[in-house]
Write an enzyme that holds these catalytic residues in place. Structure first.
Site, PDB file in Angstrom:
ATOM      1  CG  ASP A 212      -2.120   0.916   1.064  1.00 38.49           C
ATOM      2  OD1 ASP A 212      -2.404   1.320  -0.077  1.00 38.49           O
ATOM      3  OD2 ASP A 212      -2.764   1.217   2.079  1.00 38.49           O
ATOM      4  CG  ASN A 217      -0.386   4.489   3.556  1.00 37.81           C
ATOM      5  OD1 ASN A 217      -1.137   5.086   4.318  1.00 37.81           O
ATOM      6  ND2 ASN A 217      -0.779   3.449   2.846  1.00 37.81           N
ATOM      7  CG  ASP A 230      -1.936   2.439   6.765  1.00 32.26           C
ATOM      8  OD1 ASP A 230      -2.154   1.242   7.050  1.00 32.26           O
ATOM      9  OD2 ASP A 230      -2.844   3.232   6.485  1.00 32.26           O
TER      10      ASP A 230
END
Length: 411
Positions: A212, A217, A230
């Site tokens: 991700d 993030n 994250d």
């Protein structure tokens, strides 16, 4: 591999004279322990944990996780602590992202204080495998380029649990780019990419994939230090999720992943290319398009963001290599820090306008090109750049493929 065993990844704490992951003038966690916990901490350092000590989380799974981190602590700042809400002050709601709420606040104890952020994951009052996985992986990934994870507490609202992490003054990288874009030099950009590639490498060395990897993030603190955050989707490379799901923010997802091929280290090189572009454009990739099946198919057809005018050729060249449809043709993930470091002098010249972008054209040195060919992860059955009729049917019929993809409005 435990990267904390490498002395290059730690320094000596100026307060307690033990190893510390953060820089030596940063937070010494030992000083934030209550008097009763200091004694336990000393026992833990001798690998003797007091099993009768009660952690007050109210959840046996969290209690065991906290004790495990303390038992295996190697540095003065690498364990997780249960923190009572009474020791947290000035709690303010900041934002909501994905399935989490973010708050800022101050952690106070023993006449000391530090700014922190609280990450409250939805439904974390029921600690399931996914939530526990994020806690464990974030702790496992601890290094100088990973946002420090201090402890766990109760949510300011409701019965959910909150992760206590370092407060990043400038927020995420997207916010940082927007705030400082007029002042960002090419040297600034490449330094960010060096730190990001090092953070990614630290994960890969532990056989983990972030899955991700995008600007929301990535966090930036008051000293402009870059941190990866994250880990909700982070998985071991050999996990079934790596080869069976499509999750993340669509423009950052590599074409091979959209084709339901396994997610690899090279897939995260593609994500870096989108971060490189965002650093030059001051906006997210494809922000003028809906993040839907049509965009996914266009990416499979070879659609990429238009190069921003004024971007030096040496920068553009590497960016385009990183977003190649074929993972074999992307620079090897492990070589990216070296590649970016070798661009520093060219960036300085570009900033000084002493060398035009046409002269400052960068190509990989022969030795890096050779290493890349032998180290890259590839696929024997890679589909062609265009999408087939069967691929289109796959996207159209499998609505769940894009359930976890963040949809960002055009700007």
């Amino acid at each position: 591999m435990d990267i904390l065993d490498d002395s290059k990844n730690t320094s000596i704490c100026m307060q307690c004279n033990q190893r510390i992951i953060n820089y030596s003038n940063q937070l010494c966690r030992k000083q934030f322990l209550s008097p009763s916990r200091i004694n336990e901490y000393s026992k833990i350092r001798g690998v003797q944990i007091n099993q009768e000590n009660k952690i007050e989380s109210g959840n046996l799974i969290i209690d065991e996780f906290i004790k495990e981190t303390q038992l295996n602590s190697k540095c003065c700042d690498d364990f997780i602590e249960w923190v009572s809400c009474s020791n947290l002050e000035n709690i303010k709601y900041l934002t909501f992202g994905g399935n989490s709420k973010i708050y800022s606040g101050t952690w106070k104890l023993n006449q000391l204080s530090t700014n922190i952020a609280l990450k409250v994951t939805k439904n974390s009052n029921n600690i399931n495998d996914n939530i526990l996985n994020e806690l464990k992986i974030h702790h496992k990934c601890r290094s100088q380029n990973i946002i420090p994870f201090y402890g766990i507490t109760k949510s300011p609202e409701g019965d959910e649990y909150a992760m206590i992490i370092k407060h990043a003054e400038h927020g995420d990288l997207r916010n940082y780019i927007r705030k400082f874009f007029p002042k960002l030099t090419w040297t600034d950009r490449i330094k960010i990419l060096i730190e990001l590639s090092k953070a990614l490498n630290s994960l890969h060395q532990m056989n983990l994939l972030h899955m991700d990897f995008h600007c929301k993030n990535i966090l930036v603190d008051e000293a402009d230090r870059i941190f990866l955050s994250d880990f909700g989707l982070c998985q071991p490379i050999d996990s079934e999720m790596v080869s069976s799901s499509i999750q993340g923010v669509l423009p950052y997802i590599a074409p091979e992943v959209l084709r339901n091929k396994p997610y690899t280290k090279q897939s995260e090189v593609y994500s870096i290319s989108m971060i490189m572009w965002e650093l030059t454009s001051n906006k997210p990739p494809f922000s003028n398009k809906h993040h839907d099946v049509e965009l996914a198919l266009s990416i499979l057809d070879g659609l990429r963001p238009n190069t921003v005018e004024g971007t030096p050729d040496f920068y553009t060249n590497i960016m385009k290599q990183c977003w190649d449809s074929d993972p074999l043709k992307r620079p090897d993930a492990s070589l990216l820090p070296k590649i970016f470091e070798e661009m520093i002098e060219l960036c300085k010249m570009a900033d000084d306008k002493t060398v035009s972008s046409k002269v400052a054209f960068y190509s990989l040195p022969p030795q890096i090109e050779s290493e890349r060919e032998t180290k890259s992860f590839g696929f024997d059955n890679m589909l062609p750049a265009y999408h087939s009729e069967s691929e289109e049917k796959l996207f159209m019929s499998n609505e769940n493929s894009f359930v976890d993809i963040d949809i960002e409005p055009g700007i």
